[in-house]
Scaffold this motif. Structure first.
Motif: not given
Length: 252
Positions: A79, A163, A165, A188-189
């Protein structure tokens, strides 16, 4: 081939070198694509990224395949990074195979889309219209498939794309492979195909070289099938082939 074994439904082949492993996987994928094209005039494939796929993609690019009849998808994307970022999976696939083979269609998952919910829905809708003949995947050092790390892996996920983590082990792997200059710069994503989306594919080629994957390979083949080791689910798929080199098979 050095040796072969079968764990539940999963066929595992071990090769002396990563080059031999990559060529064997390319042969398997070529066979599945050619059969699909012969049967229905076209084929759909999912491609993976990462250092583990280098030898396989090099070999696949050299195979005689009618790419003009093939639609390509990919597994995941960070992302918030563009397709020009050095670590972008879209850039990776363009640079390593797609620009050379020129498929009929390529559908990318855009991790930097303005509206990620809309982007995930868009990608899921296209996937549903293109039943996948073969998915080319790897497994992570934490035994993830795509970006389904143990904390977020769900064998009964209701979505095709989500989505997530990224867990620390996954982010450290991305750093260790050299895609980012520091851990702080590893996103982080990410957006990822879910485990049911991967398991719905007619066939799966799972390419896993290198000694750093040896523990994940051992756990995938020996642990109880559960989301603590997401790749264990591959043992329930009837048309999955796992390709190892002697380094990744060290613990077997």
């Amino acid at each position: 081939m050095k040796e072969s074994l079968q764990i539940d439904n999963l066929k595992v082949e071990v090769y002396e070198t990563s080059d031999a492993m990559g060529m064997a996987a390319a042969d398997f994928v070529q066979e599945k694509l050619s059969a699909a094209i012969e049967e229905k005039g076209s084929a759909n494939i999912i491609l993976a990224t990462g250092a583990s796929q280098f030898k396989f993609l090099k070999a696949l690019k050299e195979r005689v395949i009618d790419w003009h009849k093939i639609t390509v998808f990919h597994l995941d994307e960070y992302q918030g990074i563009s397709d020009t970022h050095p670590a972008s999976f879209r850039k990776y696939l363009k640079d390593r195979i797609l620009d050379a083979v020129q498929p009929k269609e390529v559908h990318f998952l855009n991790g930097d889309a303005d509206d990620l919910e809309t982007e995930m829905d868009r990608y899921a809708e296209i996937l549903q219209k293109h039943p996948i003949d073969i998915a080319c995947i790897g497994i992570g050092e934490n035994a993830h498939i795509a970006f389904n790390d143990p904390p977020v892996a769900d064998f009964k996920d209701q979505k095709l794309v989500k989505s997530v983590i990224l867990d620390e082990a996954c982010r450290k792997q991305q750093l260790g492979e050299g895609w980012f200059p520091s851990l702080d710069e590893v996103p982080e994503r990410a957006l990822t195909l879910t485990i049911p989306a991967i398991m719905a594919c007619k066939a799966i080629s799972c390419v896993v070289p290198d000694e750093r994957k040896a523990e994940a390979v051992y756990n995938t083949l020996n642990n109880e099938i559960n989301t603590d080791v997401p790749a264990t689910i591959l043992r329930r798929h009837e048309q999955t082939r796992m390709f190892l080199d002697t380094a990744s098979a060290t613990n077997l």
